[in-house]
Design a protein around this motif. Structure first.
Motif, mmCIF file in Angstrom:
data_model
loop_
_atom_site.group_PDB
_atom_site.id
_atom_site.type_symbol
_atom_site.label_atom_id
_atom_site.label_comp_id
_atom_site.label_asym_id
_atom_site.label_seq_id
_atom_site.Cartn_x
_atom_site.Cartn_y
_atom_site.Cartn_z
ATOM 1 N N ALA A 252 0.831 -1.207 0.000
ATOM 2 C CA ALA A 252 0.000 0.000 0.000
ATOM 3 C C ALA A 252 0.864 1.256 0.000
ATOM 4 C CB ALA A 252 -0.939 -0.003 1.202
ATOM 5 N N ASN A 253 1.921 1.257 0.797
ATOM 6 C CA ASN A 253 2.804 2.421 0.841
ATOM 7 C C ASN A 253 3.566 2.597 -0.467
ATOM 8 O OD1 ASN A 253 2.242 3.200 3.584
ATOM 9 N ND2 ASN A 253 3.478 1.466 4.257
ATOM 10 N N LEU A 254 3.988 1.501 -1.069
ATOM 11 C CA LEU A 254 4.712 1.600 -2.342
ATOM 12 C C LEU A 254 3.793 2.104 -3.452
ATOM 13 C CD1 LEU A 254 6.873 -1.668 -2.228
ATOM 14 C CD2 LEU A 254 7.502 0.660 -1.533
ATOM 15 N N LEU A 255 2.524 1.688 -3.420
ATOM 16 C CA LEU A 255 1.563 2.183 -4.410
ATOM 17 C C LEU A 255 1.348 3.680 -4.254
ATOM 18 C CD1 LEU A 255 -1.052 -0.721 -4.352
ATOM 19 C CD2 LEU A 255 0.326 -0.038 -6.317
ATOM 20 N N TYR A 256 1.223 4.136 -3.014
ATOM 21 C CA TYR A 256 1.030 5.571 -2.783
ATOM 22 C C TYR A 256 2.267 6.373 -3.184
ATOM 23 C CZ TYR A 256 -3.557 5.813 -0.605
ATOM 24 O OH TYR A 256 -4.914 5.809 -0.391
ATOM 25 N N ALA A 257 3.427 5.770 -3.096
ATOM 26 C CA ALA A 257 4.661 6.471 -3.477
ATOM 27 C C ALA A 257 4.825 6.577 -4.985
ATOM 28 C CB ALA A 257 5.875 5.743 -2.886
ATOM 29 N N SER A 258 4.104 5.753 -5.732
ATOM 30 C CA SER A 258 4.312 5.685 -7.177
ATOM 31 C C SER A 258 3.448 6.694 -7.928
ATOM 32 C CB SER A 258 4.014 4.276 -7.678
ATOM 33 O OG SER A 258 2.642 3.979 -7.556
ATOM 34 N N ASP A 259 3.973 7.125 -9.084
ATOM 35 C CA ASP A 259 3.229 8.007 -9.988
ATOM 36 C C ASP A 259 2.776 7.257 -11.237
ATOM 37 O OD1 ASP A 259 3.696 10.811 -8.722
ATOM 38 O OD2 ASP A 259 5.680 9.880 -8.752
ATOM 39 N N PHE A 260 3.517 6.233 -11.621
ATOM 40 C CA PHE A 260 3.191 5.406 -12.778
ATOM 41 C C PHE A 260 3.448 3.949 -12.415
ATOM 42 C CE2 PHE A 260 4.850 9.469 -14.320
ATOM 43 C CZ PHE A 260 3.796 9.919 -15.098
ATOM 44 N N ILE A 261 2.664 3.051 -13.018
ATOM 45 C CA ILE A 261 2.826 1.635 -12.722
ATOM 46 C C ILE A 261 2.973 0.850 -14.015
ATOM 47 C CG2 ILE A 261 1.685 -0.419 -11.772
ATOM 48 C CD1 ILE A 261 0.432 1.371 -9.659
ATOM 49 N N ILE A 262 3.932 -0.072 -14.000
ATOM 50 C CA ILE A 262 4.128 -1.029 -15.089
ATOM 51 C C ILE A 262 3.861 -2.404 -14.494
ATOM 52 C CG2 ILE A 262 5.781 -2.030 -16.714
ATOM 53 C CD1 ILE A 262 7.307 0.698 -16.510
ATOM 54 N N SER A 263 2.926 -3.155 -15.082
ATOM 55 C CA SER A 263 2.471 -4.360 -14.401
ATOM 56 C C SER A 263 1.911 -5.390 -15.366
ATOM 57 C CB SER A 263 1.370 -3.972 -13.391
ATOM 58 O OG SER A 263 0.789 -5.098 -12.773
ATOM 59 N N ARG A 264 1.812 -6.617 -14.883
ATOM 60 C CA ARG A 264 0.958 -7.610 -15.506
ATOM 61 C C ARG A 264 -0.487 -7.099 -15.404
ATOM 62 N NH1 ARG A 264 3.613 -10.742 -18.969
ATOM 63 N NH2 ARG A 264 5.043 -12.256 -18.041
ATOM 64 N N ALA A 265 -1.440 -7.907 -15.862
ATOM 65 C CA ALA A 265 -2.815 -7.412 -15.938
ATOM 66 C C ALA A 265 -3.804 -8.293 -15.188
ATOM 67 C CB ALA A 265 -3.235 -7.258 -17.402
ATOM 68 N N GLY A 266 -3.386 -8.784 -14.017
ATOM 69 C CA GLY A 266 -4.323 -9.496 -13.165
ATOM 70 C C GLY A 266 -5.432 -8.566 -12.723
ATOM 71 N N SER A 267 -6.657 -9.066 -12.690
ATOM 72 C CA SER A 267 -7.818 -8.216 -12.440
ATOM 73 C C SER A 267 -7.737 -7.483 -11.105
ATOM 74 C CB SER A 267 -9.090 -9.067 -12.494
ATOM 75 O OG SER A 267 -10.215 -8.313 -12.123
ATOM 76 N N ASN A 268 -7.390 -8.189 -10.039
ATOM 77 C CA ASN A 268 -7.363 -7.545 -8.724
ATOM 78 C C ASN A 268 -6.399 -6.367 -8.716
ATOM 79 O OD1 ASN A 268 -9.188 -9.357 -7.312
ATOM 80 N ND2 ASN A 268 -7.574 -10.880 -7.494
ATOM 81 N N SER A 269 -5.217 -6.579 -9.279
ATOM 82 C CA SER A 269 -4.195 -5.529 -9.261
ATOM 83 C C SER A 269 -4.615 -4.308 -10.060
ATOM 84 C CB SER A 269 -2.872 -6.075 -9.811
ATOM 85 O OG SER A 269 -2.339 -7.060 -8.958
ATOM 86 N N ILE A 270 -5.117 -4.523 -11.282
ATOM 87 C CA ILE A 270 -5.405 -3.364 -12.126
ATOM 88 C C ILE A 270 -6.562 -2.537 -11.576
ATOM 89 C CG2 ILE A 270 -4.377 -4.417 -14.153
ATOM 90 C CD1 ILE A 270 -7.122 -5.053 -15.230
#
Length: 361
Positions: A252-270
């Motif tokens: 959660a903290n790493l997500l809040y620190a980020s401005d852009f995300i590069i990721s796989r496309a699992g439904s929960n994550s996206i």
């Protein structure tokens, strides 16, 4: 008054566990005795027993693996599933659940079969555009199945399927940018790119990121969740780059620190990225490595304006850089589209929907 009991199941990947993790605190607040049926060595055991060591009883059962390719184990695994059914029936006779909630994955198959045999209602949840193999097998045994995408309903019996939209775990919104930056040793003066390859990591994404560090690091700080066993020792301590093999509570903290995300496309994550308004570049698992669910997820998000997409078959260091530049160029439009999206449901909403189907005294 004796507590009511609920059994949760689902496993094989983190995506088959995360919704269960999200609703467990609400179930506990509602006074339920929560039991989890999973495999002996799957990721679900680690995630559930670590997050809820004293509040959830974890039961191990035998389960086969549902393969879409030839393997000699395909002949023996049905017997493991049958053993899992017997084991689960014994568990259910002892704890007497009023309902079973399944998130899918191969370990869930014997659980839903056992519940049906004992007359216990089963509610399933499908996160992807098309139902996974485990949920397809489970359909005759379930009372109801909830979906994230409206498009999924065309693949399911109308009388037992409802689209709920996404459900986001409450703790996701407890992160802070400062804590995330502190975890990485970043000072916050530059924008941050978070790279995620899924719970198992992704060698091809890892390679593309690392081969682009010379262009990324002059402008961005990079957080790289590379998967267990995939850390590169030669990059430890590199300025502006922080790699983690795997994170749990820190996410959660790493997500809040980020401005852009590069990721796989699992439904929960996206859907989590969408809820946090994070412009995303999606690299879905190829059809050669999966049943194609991530490809459909990614294309729908692209169509709705939430993401840019790079198919894995086209992934090279050059196409990675080109697509990331497209993400930067389109980030304002992506954020505008995200602001118009339907808000996610809360875990409390999901629990209320599940409990509508519980067995009545």
């Amino acid at each position: 008054m004796k507590k009511k009991t609920i059994i949760l199941t689902g496993g094989g990947t983190a995506g088959h566990v995360s919704l269960n993790q999200a609703i467990i605190p609400t179930l506990l607040k509602e006074g339920f005795d929560v039991h989890y049926v999973g495999s002996k060595a799957g990721i679900e055991k680690e995630l559930i027993t670590t997050a809820f060591p004293n509040d959830v009883t974890y039961h191990e059962i035998s389960s086969g693996k549902l393969r879409r390719y030839f393997s000699w184990q395909n002949f023996s695994d049905p017997f493991r599933v049958l053993a899992g059914v017997t084991q689960t029936m014994n568990i259910m006779r002892k704890v007497k659940p009023v309902i079973v909630f399944s998130k899918g994955g191969f370990v869930s198959v014997p659980v839903v079969m056992a519940a049906k045999a004992l007359g216990i209602p089963v509610v399933n949840h499908e996160s992807d555009v098309t139902p996974g193999l485990a949920n397809k097998i489970a359909l005759p045994f379930v009372s109801h199945i909830f979906t994230v995408f409206n498009e999924t309903l065309q693949h399911l019996p109308a009388q037992k399927a409802t689209c709920t939209g996404s459900i986001i775990r409450s703790e996701l919104f407890t992160g802070t940018r400062q804590k995330g930056l502190s975890l990485c040793g970043f000072d916050g003066t530059r924008q941050v790119v978070l790279v995620m390859g899924g719970s198992q990591g992704s060698a091809i994404i890892n390679d593309a990121v690392r081969q682009n560090l010379h262009t990324l690091l002059p402008q961005f700080d990079v957080i790289h969740l590379c998967g267990k066993g995939h850390a590169d020792a030669s990059l430890e301590g590199k300025a502006g780059y922080k790699q983690f093999e795997y994170v749990t509570d820190e996410l959660a903290n790493l997500l809040y620190a980020s401005d852009f995300i590069i990721s796989r496309a699992g439904s929960n994550s996206i859907f989590e990225f969408l809820a946090l308004y994070k412009p995303m570049m999606l690299i879905p698992l190829s059809a050669a490595k999966s049943r194609g669910d991530q490809i459909l997820n990614a294309r729908l998000f692209k169509k709705q304006g939430f993401a840019v997409v790079l198919e894995e078959e086209q992934l090279t260091p050059n196409t990675f850089a080109e697509t990331f530049n497209e993400l930067l160029d389109r980030s304002s439009d992506i954020l505008s589209a995200m602001e118009q999206a339907t808000p996610p449901k809360t875990p409390e909403d999901m629990v209320a929907l599940i409990l509508q189907h519980q067995k009545r005294a």
